[in-house]
Enzyme design. Structure first.
Site, PDB file in Angstrom:
ATOM      1  N   GLY A  51       0.999  -1.169   0.259  1.00 43.23           N
ATOM      2  CA  GLY A  51       0.129   0.045  -0.017  1.00 43.23           C
ATOM      3  C   GLY A  51       0.919   1.306  -0.033  1.00 43.23           C
ATOM      4  O   GLY A  51       1.982   1.078   0.011  1.00 43.23           O
ATOM      5  N   CYS A  52       0.426   2.527  -0.067  1.00 41.55           N
ATOM      6  CA  CYS A  52       1.144   3.575  -0.031  1.00 41.55           C
ATOM      7  C   CYS A  52       1.992   3.924   1.242  1.00 41.55           C
ATOM      8  O   CYS A  52       2.970   4.138   1.488  1.00 41.55           O
ATOM      9  CB  CYS A  52       0.552   4.644  -0.429  1.00 41.55           C
ATOM     10  SG  CYS A  52       1.438   6.338  -0.753  1.00 41.55           S
ATOM     11  N   GLN A  53       0.978   3.146   2.462  1.00 40.91           N
ATOM     12  CA  GLN A  53       1.543   3.430   3.490  1.00 40.91           C
ATOM     13  C   GLN A  53       1.958   2.237   4.423  1.00 40.91           C
ATOM     14  O   GLN A  53       2.967   2.272   5.249  1.00 40.91           O
ATOM     15  CB  GLN A  53       0.485   4.468   4.421  1.00 40.91           C
ATOM     16  CG  GLN A  53       0.276   5.677   3.791  1.00 40.91           C
ATOM     17  CD  GLN A  53      -0.559   6.747   4.633  1.00 40.91           C
ATOM     18  OE1 GLN A  53      -0.597   6.502   5.810  1.00 40.91           O
ATOM     19  NE2 GLN A  53      -1.108   7.671   4.145  1.00 40.91           N
TER      20      GLN A  53
END
Lengths: 138, 418
Positions: A51-53
């Site tokens: 995921g991006c984070q």
């Protein structure tokens, strides 16, 4: 239990909290903290769904005509949600998994976590679980 | 009402309650909580005057600019060009023609990388950026370097999140053609000594300096002539204006020498199949129909900010930052990332043992909007050895009471997640 029955069971568990977010999230966090969900040897780069984070690791196995998943995440709330999704999909046939609508996440009031902006990797994880089911079926 | 221990100074001199009424969205209730918006470094909320200007444009003024002879077109062209004038004065540009209206900071940087790069960068030339740049001020230069065989050099930072100027001086060499550096770090809040850095570059030959001002324009008085920068870029949406519009200030000598970035309607004087003569500045760089309502809206936003006073805004935001810093650093396990003594109102932190995304999720439940993650500065995260931070960024419409609630929210997050 069928996928639908497990979904109903989870919805029942979360109904206890009503609209009260704290209880709901505490429950998720507890789920996230409970036992490691994945064998550490599977926490490799190629099993990572970025995921991006937050990161999610997913491992899929095919045994006796059914698909079994283990997964983990570095963020605890994501991990709780990952645990719920694994509980729903793991141990079913590929066809059942491919047909699963996963509506329980909306019904327990956590739909926001599947929004693309959450960037937590959950959408990609569900997609990967279905792709793995399809691949293992062949 | 202030809670015990909250400063009162700004409340007395700064009419925050009155100002908050200018922003309709601040009255919003989310999940039973009043919205506390601390994601201002991502984008700022819009005052009603800006919203009204955009609405009025579509209801009463809509026409294409720089073209028609009819009344509406002429009127809106004047309004758009008036906005350019407002933008130019806001940054003290020497000439209005030096103000190019773009889609945003990212496009402004890409324009320079593409156009300046085409004309002035060759194999072996060097471009300097810093370790704290937003990806938008790294990637266009990286692409340019790959294309031209040029070399990208990086100014390192210290543990406080400040550029190491001695290293910067050593990086500048005979092949340095351009330096691209941020005025204020979007992740750390550090205000870089860009004026000093530009002066250093001036002493080393004909080097162009581009300043990424996306995070500076909302907080500081920017004077491009005083800075003596060659290019300065910023975005409207971070400056209380509409999204989809931004600014590239460029010195006339460079802009005149650079080829058009995109070619198209509005950029020309004369087109024939044999040879096209391009328009003068700024139209040479403004191909196609621009974001007309965005440009007009940005002008209105700037006039609104000037009405409050940029220095008052800066003072108020510094007080909010100092107050939040003092409060938050008392939370056990909390570590502030970016501890320079000169910071804009951006506060990044991590809490030991907790994932930033989890903290952001709990804060969201109590109506507090923060940003979590790497903030498009992955090299910076690598420097600090962290996956991301929680970032609270303050605007003049935020209050001390909201910061008290952030502190409460964080304590709750620690309790729930530990």
């Amino acid at each position: 239990m069928s996928i639908e029955e497990i979904e109903k069971e989870i919805i029942g568990e979360f109904e206890l909290f009503g609209d009260e977010w704290e209880g709901k999230y505490e429950h998720l966090i507890d789920l996230g903290k409970s036992l490691p969900l994945i064998d550490p040897k599977h926490k490799t780069e190629d099993k990572t769904i970025k995921g991006c984070q937050s990161k999610v690791w997913l491992h899929s196995e095919f045994r006796e005509g059914k698909v079994f998943y283990t997964a983990d995440s570095d963020a605890i709330i994501t991990k709780g949600l990952v645990g719920l999704i694994v509980r729903v999909l793991s141990g079913h046939t590929a066809d059942e998994i491919l047909e699963a609508k996963m509506e329980f996440i909306d019904k327990i009031g956590l739909k926001d976590h599947l929004s693309p902006t959450r960037a937590n990797g959950l959408i990609s994880m569900i997609k990967q679980m279905k792709l793995d089911a399809l691949a293992l079926k062949k | 009402m202030n809670t015990a221990g909250s400063p009162t100074l700004s409340i007395n001199v700064f009419p925050v309650e009155k100002i908050r009424k200018d922003f309709p969205i601040l009255a919003l209730k989310l999940k039973g909580h009043s919205l506390i918006y601390f994601d201002n470094a991502s984008t700022t909320q819009k005052p009603k005057v800006v919203i009204d200007a955009v609405k009025k444009y579509y209801e009463e003024e809509n026409a294409n600019i720089h073209r028609g002879v009819h009344h509406l077109s002429a009127a809106v062209t004047l309004a758009y060009e008036k906005a350019r004038g407002t933008i130019g004065k806001f940054i003290n540009a020497g000439k209005e023609e030096e103000v190019i209206i773009t889609k945003g900071t990212t496009e402004s940087i890409n324009l320079v990388a593409s156009s300046f790069g085409k004309k002035f960068i060759s194999a072996g030339d060097e471009i300097i950026v810093s370790e704290m740049e937003h990806h938008s001020n790294i990637l266009p230069w990286q692409l340019l370097c790959e294309e031209k065989g040029a070399v990208l050099k990086v100014i390192p930072i210290n543990e406080k999140g400040e550029l190491i100027l001695d290293s910067y001086k050593k990086l500048i060499g005979p092949r340095t053609k351009l330096i691209a550096v941020t005025h204020v770090s979007n992740t750390l809040g550090t205000i870089n000594p860009v004026k000093e850095m530009i002066a250093i570059a001036r002493g080393a030959g004909e080097i162009a300096v581009l300043i990424d001002g996306a995070q500076a324009a909302p907080h500081l008085q920017v004077d491009v002539q005083d800075l003596d920068c060659d290019f300065y870029c910023f975005s409207s949406h971070k400056l209380y204006g509409p999204s989809g519009v931004g600014v590239l200030y460029g010195k006339e000598k460079w802009l005149n020498a650079m080829p058009p970035y995109q070619a198209g309607g509005g950029t020309i004087k004369k087109v024939t199949f044999a040879k096209t003569i391009y328009a003068d500045l700024p139209l040479k760089f403004e191909a196609g129909t621009p974001p007309i309502e965005g440009g007009i809206g940005l002008g209105v936003a700037i006039r609104y900010l000037e009405g409050i006073g940029i220095s008052r805004i800066a003072t108020c935001e510094q007080e909010l930052l100092n107050y939040a810093t003092a409060k938050l650093q008392k939370i056990e396990g909390l570590r502030i990332i970016g501890t320079s003594s000169t910071k804009a109102s951006v506060l990044s932190f991590v809490i030991e043992g907790l994932h930033p995304l989890d903290i952001g999720t709990i804060l969201d439940q109590v109506g507090i909007a923060v940003r979590t993650g790497h903030h498009c500065t992955q090299p910076l995260m690598e420097h600090f050895g962290i996956p991301g931070t929680v970032r609270a960024s303050f605007s003049f419409y935020n209050t001390f009471e909201e910061i008290d609630k952030l502190e409460e929210g964080l304590k709750k997050a620690v309790r729930m997640l530990s």
